[in-house]
Design a protein around this motif. Structure first.
Motif, mmCIF file in Angstrom:
data_model
loop_
_atom_site.group_PDB
_atom_site.id
_atom_site.type_symbol
_atom_site.label_atom_id
_atom_site.label_comp_id
_atom_site.label_asym_id
_atom_site.label_seq_id
_atom_site.Cartn_x
_atom_site.Cartn_y
_atom_site.Cartn_z
ATOM 1 N N ARG A 158 0.786 -1.229 0.000
ATOM 2 C CA ARG A 158 0.000 0.000 0.000
ATOM 3 C C ARG A 158 0.821 1.284 0.000
ATOM 4 O O ARG A 158 0.249 2.376 0.066
ATOM 5 C CB ARG A 158 -1.019 0.028 1.150
ATOM 6 C CG ARG A 158 -1.984 -1.158 1.109
ATOM 7 C CD ARG A 158 -3.270 -0.869 1.841
ATOM 8 N NE ARG A 158 -3.092 -0.714 3.284
ATOM 9 C CZ ARG A 158 -4.097 -0.558 4.128
ATOM 10 N NH1 ARG A 158 -5.339 -0.529 3.673
ATOM 11 N NH2 ARG A 158 -3.880 -0.441 5.422
ATOM 12 N N ASP A 159 2.134 1.209 -0.091
ATOM 13 C CA ASP A 159 2.919 2.445 -0.195
ATOM 14 C C ASP A 159 4.215 2.186 -0.966
ATOM 15 O O ASP A 159 5.306 2.563 -0.523
ATOM 16 C CB ASP A 159 3.220 3.014 1.189
ATOM 17 C CG ASP A 159 3.564 4.511 1.151
ATOM 18 O OD1 ASP A 159 3.281 5.157 0.117
ATOM 19 O OD2 ASP A 159 4.103 5.020 2.142
ATOM 20 N N GLY A 207 -1.929 5.393 1.587
ATOM 21 C CA GLY A 207 -0.849 5.459 0.605
ATOM 22 C C GLY A 207 -0.358 6.884 0.439
ATOM 23 O O GLY A 207 -0.681 7.771 1.224
ATOM 24 N N THR A 208 0.436 7.108 -0.592
ATOM 25 C CA THR A 208 0.945 8.435 -0.916
ATOM 26 C C THR A 208 0.303 8.842 -2.241
ATOM 27 O O THR A 208 0.377 8.080 -3.212
ATOM 28 C CB THR A 208 2.472 8.408 -1.049
ATOM 29 O OG1 THR A 208 3.029 7.780 0.120
ATOM 30 C CG2 THR A 208 3.033 9.820 -1.167
ATOM 31 N N SER A 230 1.054 1.162 -8.176
ATOM 32 C CA SER A 230 2.106 1.935 -7.502
ATOM 33 C C SER A 230 3.482 1.534 -8.009
ATOM 34 O O SER A 230 4.388 2.376 -8.133
ATOM 35 C CB SER A 230 2.031 1.718 -5.987
ATOM 36 O OG SER A 230 0.772 2.100 -5.488
#
Length: 324
Positions: A158-159, A207-208, A230
């Motif tokens: 998730r990131d 997330g970002t 991502s």
């Protein structure tokens, strides 16, 4: 999770391997803290040495020191989750916790020292306009290995971004910062016993922004394919020197990612020239429809990543870049 439960859970991780790096200890007196090497909103990372006895050779390591008083409750929960996941993970391309202890309101987390820093750091100081294709491919291949390990065990990162791909002097790339990673499985009644990983769905907005998948931004259910989006953005980041939309406001980023066509690789417009195969791989990852994106396993099996160089290639290329 107790140590016994952690061991029980780790034995159930698919693809876990024998850890080539020793676990350290949970005793503060075994460590000597050096200079700070990184800063976060509520933490500082220090260089350190681990030496459990006077006659033992000191081992360089990193210590992440987290001020728990500065963390809101939800962040504290994420930190506990990150520490647990990083303790259980046993894969050559996933960062693992080597020891933890508390001192007052501060949590100390011992980690392998990754001397080259993150892929974002390396790019910033040596390839500010973007890295050449073979370097990017070598970094991404190792990141994919780590992602695949998480995904087959029912976890999503998730990131994923260049700042969370950590590089050591020997060219090893580790997937770090599991603070917002999430399970797609449920736990059994017994602590530490994991059900068979089933790829479920999540809805949390985590997330970002520049790296977030459209389905995450729009609040739809998502699964491990969000990491693949991502990953594709990270590939563009490493070739362009920055992520697409990185200079836009967060609100503009969210709107653009949700409504605009996916970004594409400019094969010939930057410092380096990139292959059609690389551009096609990124395009596959950046499909707006999550079901059309390849899995980490499928990407690893592709001809593009099968041709990636071994990790030692990064050692020579970094040295050459520093000499320029």
């Amino acid at each position: 999770m107790s140590p016994a439960a952690a061991v029980a859970a780790s034995k159930k991780f698919i693809g876990a391997v024998k850890d080539e790096w020793q676990l350290y200890s949970d005793q503060a007196e075994d460590y000597t803290i050096g200079a700070p090497i990184g800063f976060g909103a509520s933490s500082i990372v220090y260089s350190a040495t681990f030496q459990p006895s006077p006659d033992a050779a000191p081992i360089p390591c990193a210590l992440k020191v987290v001020d728990l008083d500065r963390l809101p409750p939800h962040a504290l929960r994420l930190l506990m989750q990150e520490t647990q996941l990083m303790s259980l993970s046993k894969h050559p391309n996933v960062l693992r916790v080597r020891g933890t202890w508390m001192n007052g309101h501060k949590l100390y987390i011992a980690l392998r020292l990754m001397n080259a820093g993150s892929a974002a750091d390396v790019m910033r100081y040596t390839w500010p306009g973007g890295m050449e294709e073979e370097v990017v491919k070598c970094i991404l291949k190792q990141a994919l290995e780590g992602l695949n390990y998480l995904h087959i065990n029912g976890l999503i990162h998730r990131d994923v971004k260049a700042a969370n791909l950590l590089i050591d002097d020997d060219g090893t790339v580790l997937l770090g910062d599991l603070g917002v990673a999430a399970p797609l499985w449920e736990t059994d009644d017994g602590p530490g016993h994991l059900k068979k990983p089933l790829m479920g769905k999540r809805k949390s907005f985590v997330g970002t922004p520049c790296w977030m998948a459209p389905e995450v931004i729009t609040g739809k259910q998502y699964d491990a394919s969000a990491d693949i989006w991502s990953f594709g953005i990270t590939a563009l980041e490493l070739t362009q020197g920055r992520a697409p939309l990185s200079r836009a406001t967060p609100s503009a980023v969210l709107t653009q990612v949700a409504t605009a066509p996916p970004p594409k690789m400019e094969r010939n417009g930057g410092v380096h020239t990139y292959s059609a195969a690389f551009a096609d791989t990124i395009a596959q990852c950046l499909q707006k429809d999550p079901s059309k994106r390849p899995s980490a396993h499928e990407l690893l099996a592709s001809g593009f990543f099968k041709g990636a160089k071994k990790k030692g290639y990064l050692v020579g290329t970094r040295s050459a870049a520093y000499r320029v």
